[in-house]
Design a protein around this motif. Structure first.
Motif, PDB file in Angstrom:
ATOM      1  N   ILE A 266       0.861  -1.182   0.000  1.00 41.10           N
ATOM      2  CA  ILE A 266       0.000   0.000   0.000  1.00 41.10           C
ATOM      3  C   ILE A 266       0.899   1.234   0.000  1.00 41.10           C
ATOM      4  CG2 ILE A 266      -1.734   1.301   1.283  1.00 41.10           C
ATOM      5  CD1 ILE A 266      -2.784  -1.395   2.337  1.00 41.10           C
ATOM      6  N   GLU A 267       0.771   2.061  -1.040  1.00 40.65           N
ATOM      7  CA  GLU A 267       1.645   3.214  -1.203  1.00 40.65           C
ATOM      8  C   GLU A 267       1.061   4.472  -0.549  1.00 40.65           C
ATOM      9  OE1 GLU A 267       2.683   3.585  -5.372  1.00 40.65           O
ATOM     10  OE2 GLU A 267       3.680   1.611  -5.375  1.00 40.65           O
ATOM     11  N   GLU A 268       1.808   5.558  -0.618  1.00 40.11           N
ATOM     12  CA  GLU A 268       1.422   6.793   0.064  1.00 40.11           C
ATOM     13  C   GLU A 268       0.166   7.412  -0.539  1.00 40.11           C
ATOM     14  OE1 GLU A 268       3.670  10.577  -1.029  1.00 40.11           O
ATOM     15  OE2 GLU A 268       5.141   9.024  -1.476  1.00 40.11           O
ATOM     16  N   GLY A 269      -0.558   8.157   0.309  1.00 36.56           N
ATOM     17  CA  GLY A 269      -1.766   8.842  -0.132  1.00 36.56           C
ATOM     18  C   GLY A 269      -2.973   7.951  -0.301  1.00 36.56           C
ATOM     19  N   VAL A 270      -2.813   6.648   0.003  1.00 35.99           N
ATOM     20  CA  VAL A 270      -3.919   5.696  -0.137  1.00 35.99           C
ATOM     21  C   VAL A 270      -4.871   5.842   1.050  1.00 35.99           C
ATOM     22  CG1 VAL A 270      -4.495   3.228  -0.049  1.00 35.99           C
ATOM     23  CG2 VAL A 270      -2.664   4.039  -1.556  1.00 35.99           C
TER      24      VAL A 270
ATOM     25  N   ILE B 248      -1.690  -1.722  -4.109  1.00 35.39           N
ATOM     26  CA  ILE B 248      -2.541  -0.538  -4.141  1.00 35.39           C
ATOM     27  C   ILE B 248      -1.611   0.663  -4.247  1.00 35.39           C
ATOM     28  CG2 ILE B 248      -4.340   0.770  -2.972  1.00 35.39           C
ATOM     29  CD1 ILE B 248      -5.088  -1.921  -1.589  1.00 35.39           C
ATOM     30  N   LYS B 249      -1.632   1.304  -5.404  1.00 36.20           N
ATOM     31  CA  LYS B 249      -0.642   2.336  -5.702  1.00 36.20           C
ATOM     32  C   LYS B 249      -1.066   3.713  -5.205  1.00 36.20           C
ATOM     33  CE  LYS B 249       1.658  -0.098  -9.373  1.00 36.20           C
ATOM     34  NZ  LYS B 249       3.013   0.181  -9.743  1.00 36.20           N
ATOM     35  N   LYS B 250      -0.140   4.627  -5.335  1.00 36.44           N
ATOM     36  CA  LYS B 250      -0.243   5.974  -4.771  1.00 36.44           C
ATOM     37  C   LYS B 250      -1.596   6.632  -5.054  1.00 36.44           C
ATOM     38  CE  LYS B 250       2.303  10.340  -4.871  1.00 36.44           C
ATOM     39  NZ  LYS B 250       3.430  11.067  -5.490  1.00 36.44           N
ATOM     40  N   ASN B 251      -2.159   7.207  -3.975  1.00 31.68           N
ATOM     41  CA  ASN B 251      -3.378   8.029  -4.037  1.00 31.68           C
ATOM     42  C   ASN B 251      -4.634   7.276  -4.486  1.00 31.68           C
ATOM     43  OD1 ASN B 251      -1.783  10.188  -3.240  1.00 31.68           O
ATOM     44  ND2 ASN B 251      -1.480  10.935  -5.310  1.00 31.68           N
ATOM     45  N   ALA B 252      -4.592   5.945  -4.450  1.00 36.99           N
ATOM     46  CA  ALA B 252      -5.806   5.163  -4.708  1.00 36.99           C
ATOM     47  C   ALA B 252      -6.662   5.131  -3.443  1.00 36.99           C
ATOM     48  CB  ALA B 252      -5.447   3.749  -5.147  1.00 36.99           C
ATOM     49  N   ASN B 253      -7.913   4.733  -3.577  1.00 37.42           N
ATOM     50  CA  ASN B 253      -8.747   4.562  -2.381  1.00 37.42           C
ATOM     51  C   ASN B 253      -9.580   3.304  -2.494  1.00 37.42           C
ATOM     52  OD1 ASN B 253     -11.713   5.429  -3.217  1.00 37.42           O
ATOM     53  ND2 ASN B 253     -10.350   6.968  -4.120  1.00 37.42           N
TER      54      ASN B 253
ATOM     55  N   GLN C 236      -9.217  12.820  -5.874  1.00 33.86           N
ATOM     56  CA  GLN C 236      -8.389  13.784  -5.132  1.00 33.86           C
ATOM     57  C   GLN C 236      -8.987  14.040  -3.758  1.00 33.86           C
ATOM     58  OE1 GLN C 236      -5.309  15.223  -6.033  1.00 33.86           O
ATOM     59  NE2 GLN C 236      -5.408  15.671  -3.853  1.00 33.86           N
ATOM     60  N   ALA C 237     -10.308  14.086  -3.682  1.00 36.22           N
ATOM     61  CA  ALA C 237     -10.956  14.294  -2.379  1.00 36.22           C
ATOM     62  C   ALA C 237     -10.608  13.154  -1.417  1.00 36.22           C
ATOM     63  CB  ALA C 237     -12.470  14.400  -2.560  1.00 36.22           C
ATOM     64  N   TYR C 238     -10.524  11.911  -1.934  1.00 31.19           N
ATOM     65  CA  TYR C 238     -10.170  10.785  -1.070  1.00 31.19           C
ATOM     66  C   TYR C 238      -8.696  10.801  -0.670  1.00 31.19           C
ATOM     67  CZ  TYR C 238     -14.417   8.214  -0.349  1.00 31.19           C
ATOM     68  OH  TYR C 238     -15.665   7.830   0.108  1.00 31.19           O
ATOM     69  N   THR C 239      -7.826  11.260  -1.554  1.00 29.69           N
ATOM     70  CA  THR C 239      -6.422  11.423  -1.161  1.00 29.69           C
ATOM     71  C   THR C 239      -6.327  12.466  -0.061  1.00 29.69           C
ATOM     72  OG1 THR C 239      -5.639  10.807  -3.350  1.00 29.69           O
ATOM     73  CG2 THR C 239      -4.116  12.056  -1.975  1.00 29.69           C
TER      74      THR C 239
ATOM     75  N   CYS D  69     -15.611  19.363   2.225  1.00 28.07           N
ATOM     76  CA  CYS D  69     -14.579  18.665   1.459  1.00 28.07           C
ATOM     77  C   CYS D  69     -13.833  19.691   0.624  1.00 28.07           C
ATOM     78  CB  CYS D  69     -15.221  17.605   0.575  1.00 28.07           C
ATOM     79  SG  CYS D  69     -14.026  16.778  -0.469  1.00 28.07           S
ATOM     80  N   ASP D  70     -12.559  19.858   0.911  1.00 30.39           N
ATOM     81  CA  ASP D  70     -11.745  20.823   0.182  1.00 30.39           C
ATOM     82  C   ASP D  70     -10.889  20.084  -0.830  1.00 30.39           C
ATOM     83  OD1 ASP D  70     -10.100  22.801  -0.744  1.00 30.39           O
ATOM     84  OD2 ASP D  70      -9.313  23.386   1.210  1.00 30.39           O
TER      85      ASP D  70
END
Length: 198
Positions: A32-36, A53-58, A158-161, A189-190
């Motif tokens: 599991i990578e960063e931003g997940v 599970i790669k970067k910034n996935a959710n 992006q909202a989930y990251t 949500c920003d």
């Protein structure tokens, strides 16, 4: 306490910049990578095949990710897996989305920027082309996505990251208030949230 388990000497590898909810279960050969973001009650079982599970996935609430032996599950960067979806031995490419309650079967490939509609069944070995919408049971490729739809999906991921980083910084257990007014601020949500981690 997080539910993270070793099996046959294989220990999950999880970036310190990933958010894993404490009720999620992570087993074995998992990367599991960063931003997940891994949501509450997700089950990610690398006890047969490898799960990446790669970067910034959710992977959202109540999802199940599993495989047959010797088949990897891959969710590429910005992959977006909706609530209660099941991924089994499949490949979700960059910036693709799997809708809520959908099932993606073995060796299926969800193309880059593709969207699978909610409650769909993608059969084994099906290929959803890049930039296309598919839905149904069984799923059928319906049409090419518009640029605005792909941008909408990118913003949602992006909202989930941002949520992953926000949870790392501010999510904590608490006792409920006995009462309050409805005048307090609501959660917003920003899309442009800047994490302290960066």
């Amino acid at each position: 306490m997080q539910h993270i388990y070793e099996i046959d000497g294989l220990i999950p590898v999880i970036s310190e910049k990933a958010f894993i909810h404490e009720t999620a279960v992570i087993i074995g050969d998992v990367f599991i990578e960063e931003g997940v973001y891994i949501g509450p009650l997700a089950s990610i079982r690398g006890d047969f095949g490898r799960i990446i599970i790669k970067k910034n996935a959710n992977i959202q609430d109540c999802c199940v990710v599993h495989s047959f032996p010797s088949i990897d599950v891959i969710v590429e960067e910005n992959g977006h897996i909706g609530h209660s979806a099941i991924l089994h031995g499949c490949h979700v490419k960059q910036n693709a989305m799997v809708g809520m309650g959908s099932v993606i079967m073995d060796e299926a490939v969800i193309g880059e920027n593709a969207i699978v509609g909610a409650a769909s069944l993608v059969p084994a070995k099906m290929q959803i082309p890049d930039n296309h919408l598919a839905f149904g049971n069984p799923a059928k490729v319906r049409r090419e996505l518009k640029k605005e739809e792909i941008a909408w999906k990118r913003d949602g991921s992006q909202a989930y990251t941002n949520l992953a980083y926000n949870c790392l910084e501010s999510l904590k257990k608490c006792n409920p208030l006995k009462e309050t007014t409805m005048q307090r601020e609501t959660l917003r949500c920003d899309m442009h949230y800047t994490p302290k981690y960066s």
